[in-house]
Design an enzyme around this catalytic site. Structure first.
Site, PDB file in Angstrom:
ATOM      1  N   GLY A   1     -15.829   0.879 -15.973  1.00 20.19           N
ATOM      2  CA  GLY A   1     -14.483   0.347 -15.724  1.00 20.19           C
ATOM      3  C   GLY A   1     -14.375  -0.642 -14.592  1.00 20.19           C
ATOM      4  CB  THR A   2     -16.104  -2.333 -12.261  1.00 23.34           C
ATOM      5  OG1 THR A   2     -15.931  -3.389 -11.314  1.00 23.34           O
ATOM      6  CG2 THR A   2     -17.559  -2.220 -12.649  1.00 23.34           C
TER       7      THR A   2
ATOM      8  CE1 TYR B   1      -3.106  -3.187   1.087  1.00 19.24           C
ATOM      9  CE2 TYR B   1      -4.140  -1.537  -0.321  1.00 19.24           C
ATOM     10  CZ  TYR B   1      -4.118  -2.820   0.209  1.00 19.24           C
ATOM     11  OH  TYR B   1      -5.092  -3.711  -0.143  1.00 19.24           O
TER      12      TYR B   1
ATOM     13  CD  GLN C   1     -16.162  -1.920  -7.765  1.00 19.03           C
ATOM     14  OE1 GLN C   1     -16.050  -3.100  -7.402  1.00 19.03           O
ATOM     15  NE2 GLN C   1     -16.325  -1.582  -9.029  1.00 19.03           N
TER      16      GLN C   1
ATOM     17  CG  ASN D   1     -15.615  -2.648 -18.483  1.00 26.78           C
ATOM     18  OD1 ASN D   1     -15.100  -1.965 -17.615  1.00 26.78           O
ATOM     19  ND2 ASN D   1     -15.272  -3.898 -18.724  1.00 26.78           N
TER      20      ASN D   1
ATOM     21  CG  HIS E   1     -14.042  -1.462  -2.024  1.00 24.72           C
ATOM     22  ND1 HIS E   1     -14.006  -2.020  -3.276  1.00 24.72           N
ATOM     23  CD2 HIS E   1     -15.125  -2.001  -1.417  1.00 24.72           C
ATOM     24  CE1 HIS E   1     -15.001  -2.875  -3.403  1.00 24.72           C
ATOM     25  NE2 HIS E   1     -15.710  -2.875  -2.305  1.00 24.72           N
TER      26      HIS E   1
ATOM     27  CG  ASP F   1      -7.853   6.355  -7.988  1.00 22.40           C
ATOM     28  OD1 ASP F   1      -7.884   5.427  -8.818  1.00 22.40           O
ATOM     29  OD2 ASP F   1      -8.725   7.246  -7.951  1.00 22.40           O
TER      30      ASP F   1
ATOM     31  CB  CYS G   1      -2.447   7.115  16.133  1.00 18.57           C
ATOM     32  SG  CYS G   1      -4.069   7.917  16.109  1.00 18.57           S
TER      33      CYS G   1
END
Ligand code: BV8
Length: 236
Positions: free
Chosen positions: A175-176, A56, A91, A201, A109, A94, A136
């Site tokens: 786009g999925t 990540y 989803q 798509n 997500h 970014d 944190c």
């Protein structure tokens, strides 16, 4: 679309592909060299946090090298006209929708540029690495994880999404691959609830047969064309 209709747009990795953000499944199952289950599950994080963090951290750092493409900008233009009658459910993790100017974006997500403290629960905007265990900002504990919904975890705002689908007159999926649930099931819910459904798509997805209409091509061409078509119809 009749005047005054509400539009729900679902986006996936394909809308960011032309910005240079790698998709999940176009790289024959390996995602940046990893199997999804090795980096996108709570179990993976529990067993090998450093591997998950590095995965990540690399994607978060890569965000500084990509820009929104015409598809993101077209959706921001659509929101300028439709306002609250448009909701983008993404989803993607970014921030390209926001950087194109979209305000009404729901990240079901999670977000790459957010850290979630496992000690106090605080979520903090985060642009740097997490692998070295920074404190944190709220409680000082070194307990920050990527603020991402992994496989087996519950997506954010499912009630908000279900409410938007119930009010939608038009549901558009962009786009999925429609391989991951519950997002892949939204088109069926939208149809059942009376919305017209359109898929934009690059090629067929697992749900193409469910849509009223499917258009194949790159998002950077299909999305601006569809937005212009919709705005022209609403002006007519
Ligand atoms: C949940 C964050 C319970 C991570 C992601 C067995 C059967 C069915 C379901 C399940 C099952 N076993 C388990 C499940 C549930 C599971 C699931 O669906 N698994 C799948 C693999 C079978 N789902 C979950 O665990 C979810 N949680 O179910 O909780 C629950 C649910 C509701 C209420 C209460 C309880 C959580 C899933 C979230 C996982 N996290 N992302 C991260 O990003 O690091 S998933 C990740 O993959 C994405 O977020 C996205 O959701 C998903 C699919 O990716 P896509 O965006 O579609 O990208 P992909 O590469 O697949 O496709 C790209 C598409 O773009 C292609 O079609 C391509 O043709 C197109 N394209 C490419 N270039 C372009 C283009 N299109 C246009 N233009 C281009 N230029």
């Amino acid at each position: 679309m009749e005047a005054g209709g509400k539009v729900v747009v679902l986006t996936g990795a394909g809308i960011s592909a032309e910005s240079g953000v790698p998709t999940f499944r176009d790289a024959d199952g390996l995602w940046e060299g990893h199997r999804v289950e090795d980096v996108a599950t709570p179990e993976a994080y529990a067993h090998q946090p450093h591997v998950v963090h590095r995965f990540y951290d690399a994607r978060r750092a890569a965000l500084t090298t990509v820009e929104p493409n015409p598809a993101h900008h077209a959706l921001a233009r659509l929101e300028e006209v439709l306002g609250d009658d448009l909701l983008v459910v993404t989803q993607n993790v970014d921030d390209l929708h926001e950087r194109a100017g979209s305000l009404r974006v729901h990240h079901m997500h999670g977000h790459l540029r957010s850290a979630w403290c496992q000690s106090c629960g605080a979520r903090t905007v985060w642009h740097d690495d997490l692998a070295h265990g920074p404190a944190c900002p709220s409680c000082g504990e070194p307990a920050l994880r990527p603020d991402i919904v992994w496989f087996g975890e519950i997506p954010h705002g499912m009630d908000l999404i279900e409410e938007a689908l119930a009010e939608a007159t038009l549901f558009v999926s962009i786009g999925t691959s429609s391989m991951v649930y519950p997002a892949a099931g939204f088109v069926r819910a939208a149809r059942l609830l009376g919305a017209r459904t359109l898929e934009l798509n690059l090629d067929r997805s697992a749900a193409s047969s469910v849509f009223d209409e499917t258009r194949h091509g790159p998002a950077s061409l299909l999305v601006p064309a569809w937005v212009e078509e919709l705005l022209a119809a609403s002006r007519a």
